[in-house]
Design a protein around this motif. Sequence first.
Motif, short mmCIF file in Angstrom:
data_model
loop_
_atom_site.label_atom_id
_atom_site.label_comp_id
_atom_site.label_asym_id
_atom_site.label_seq_id
_atom_site.Cartn_x
_atom_site.Cartn_y
_atom_site.Cartn_z
N UNK A 50 -8.79 20.84 1.92
CA UNK A 50 -7.89 20.76 3.06
C UNK A 50 -7.45 19.37 3.43
N UNK A 51 -7.85 18.35 2.66
CA UNK A 51 -7.38 16.99 2.92
C UNK A 51 -5.90 16.85 2.54
N UNK A 52 -5.26 15.83 3.08
CA UNK A 52 -3.83 15.64 2.82
C UNK A 52 -3.50 14.16 2.83
N UNK A 53 -2.76 13.72 1.82
CA UNK A 53 -2.23 12.35 1.82
C UNK A 53 -1.02 12.33 2.75
N UNK A 54 -1.15 11.62 3.86
CA UNK A 54 -0.14 11.69 4.90
C UNK A 54 1.00 10.69 4.71
N UNK A 55 0.65 9.47 4.35
CA UNK A 55 1.64 8.39 4.37
C UNK A 55 1.16 7.29 3.44
N UNK A 56 2.10 6.60 2.80
CA UNK A 56 1.72 5.47 1.96
C UNK A 56 2.83 4.42 1.99
N UNK A 57 2.48 3.23 1.57
CA UNK A 57 3.45 2.13 1.56
C UNK A 57 4.48 2.30 0.45
N UNK A 58 4.06 2.94 -0.65
CA UNK A 58 4.94 3.06 -1.82
C UNK A 58 4.33 4.06 -2.79
N UNK A 59 5.17 4.86 -3.45
CA UNK A 59 4.71 5.74 -4.53
C UNK A 59 5.81 5.82 -5.58
N UNK B 20 -0.84 10.78 -13.72
CA UNK B 20 -1.58 11.69 -12.84
C UNK B 20 -2.49 10.88 -11.92
N UNK B 21 -1.86 10.06 -11.11
CA UNK B 21 -2.57 9.23 -10.14
C UNK B 21 -1.57 8.74 -9.11
N UNK B 22 -1.99 7.81 -8.29
CA UNK B 22 -1.08 7.17 -7.33
C UNK B 22 -0.83 5.75 -7.81
N UNK B 23 0.44 5.44 -8.10
CA UNK B 23 0.78 4.11 -8.61
C UNK B 23 2.01 3.57 -7.88
N UNK B 24 1.89 2.33 -7.42
CA UNK B 24 2.98 1.67 -6.71
C UNK B 24 3.72 0.72 -7.66
N UNK B 25 4.92 0.32 -7.25
CA UNK B 25 5.66 -0.67 -8.04
C UNK B 25 5.03 -2.05 -7.84
N UNK B 26 5.47 -3.00 -8.64
CA UNK B 26 4.91 -4.35 -8.57
C UNK B 26 5.42 -5.07 -7.33
N UNK B 27 4.47 -5.58 -6.56
CA UNK B 27 4.82 -6.39 -5.38
C UNK B 27 4.99 -7.84 -5.80
N UNK B 28 5.72 -8.59 -5.01
CA UNK B 28 5.85 -10.03 -5.24
C UNK B 28 5.31 -10.80 -4.04
N UNK B 29 4.33 -10.18 -3.36
CA UNK B 29 3.62 -10.83 -2.25
C UNK B 29 2.16 -10.39 -2.33
N UNK B 30 1.28 -10.93 -1.49
CA UNK B 30 -0.15 -10.62 -1.61
C UNK B 30 -0.52 -9.17 -1.31
N UNK B 31 0.40 -8.41 -0.74
CA UNK B 31 0.08 -7.01 -0.42
C UNK B 31 -0.71 -6.92 0.88
N UNK B 32 -1.39 -5.82 1.08
CA UNK B 32 -1.67 -4.75 0.10
C UNK B 32 -0.69 -3.59 0.19
N UNK B 33 -0.74 -2.74 -0.83
CA UNK B 33 -0.22 -1.39 -0.68
C UNK B 33 -1.32 -0.53 -0.06
N UNK B 34 -0.94 0.57 0.59
CA UNK B 34 -1.94 1.36 1.31
C UNK B 34 -1.54 2.84 1.31
N UNK B 35 -2.55 3.67 1.54
CA UNK B 35 -2.34 5.11 1.61
C UNK B 35 -3.30 5.70 2.64
N UNK B 36 -2.77 6.54 3.51
CA UNK B 36 -3.57 7.18 4.57
C UNK B 36 -3.82 8.64 4.20
N UNK B 37 -5.08 9.04 4.27
CA UNK B 37 -5.48 10.42 3.98
C UNK B 37 -6.09 11.04 5.24
N UNK B 38 -5.59 12.22 5.59
CA UNK B 38 -6.24 13.03 6.61
C UNK B 38 -7.35 13.81 5.93
#
Length: 340
Positions: A196-205, A224-242
């Motif tokens: 019943x968990x859910x990935x609610x929001x992320x910075x990038x997918x 078959x995973x979560x992968x973001x594009x290449x950043x050109x700053x220190x980041x981070x990318x993030x993902x919120x899970x309920x």
Amino acid sequence: MNQEKLNTYFKQTFIDLAQARLGGETLSCSDDFFAEMENLLKPGRGIFIEDKFTDRGKWMDGWESRRSYGRDNGRDFDWCIIRLGIPGIISGFDIDTHFFRGNAPQSISVEACHCKGDIKDAVWITVLEQKSTQAHSQNLFLIDELDNKKQVWTHVRLNIFPDGGVARFRVFGEAKFEPNNFISGELIDLASIKNGAKAMLCSDMFFSDKNNLIMPERGINMGDGWETKRRRDPGPDWLIVKLALEGDFQKLIIDTVHFKGNFPDTFSLEASNGTDDDVLAGNVKWQSVVNKTKLFADREHLFISDIISEKQTFSHIRLNIFPDGGISRLRLFGLPKESL
């Protein structure tokens, strides 16, 4: 809400409860003479191969019944019964007639039931009244929550009038935790989509969907995973899970399997308590669970000693990856608040 916005809303807000990778299964149908019912739950939108035929006619990537001519052969309509991979609350449907141009149904309806025994004894309730459909199109329908009454369903029956073909069938909704699947004191993967968990929001997918992170089993490949594009700053990318349930944290697994040249350099994990609305609005305080920690390529990383163990419980987590990259799976084992 137009079809394009509705499609985005479904994919950002809900999961496909019927998808085969979660255990969804076509059980039976009235007829699948031209194309097998199992195709309904395949990924993607279906393909078309111009010169491909079978001994029964044109090969089609979907479910297609023979021409019934209405009542002439005793069938008023065709139907297919699907067992949902995860029981849950249904919020909408995608009845996709991709490449069914001259052989799409004229209209459809959907029924649902909650059945733990023989499906032959099921009591079917109409959750989507008969609606017209368009050929070679995604036909999206939103279910009124007032009519749905937050009922948890286990099976659906797709009805097509009078006959024809459907490429794919998606049942969008919210998975519900089933306590009878666990024994007292058993650690539960609070971040599992099947619980019943859910990935609610992320910075990038950019490269792959956020919900892949909490899918069952290990990833089958890098997609078959979560992968973001290449950043050109220190980041981070993030993902919120309920989380499936509010609970404590006793064991964490971060799996970078298949990510060899694009895994994150480091990660951290934070947790919080609050409503979904508060989390999405940024009105919660995040508490550190695992400080910034080095990751490695193509490996399962296990953390126990760093996990909070003072009987604190949380409802949401935020995974931060520095500066970017891909993670295959996240597992977070603990006990529900009610068990502590």
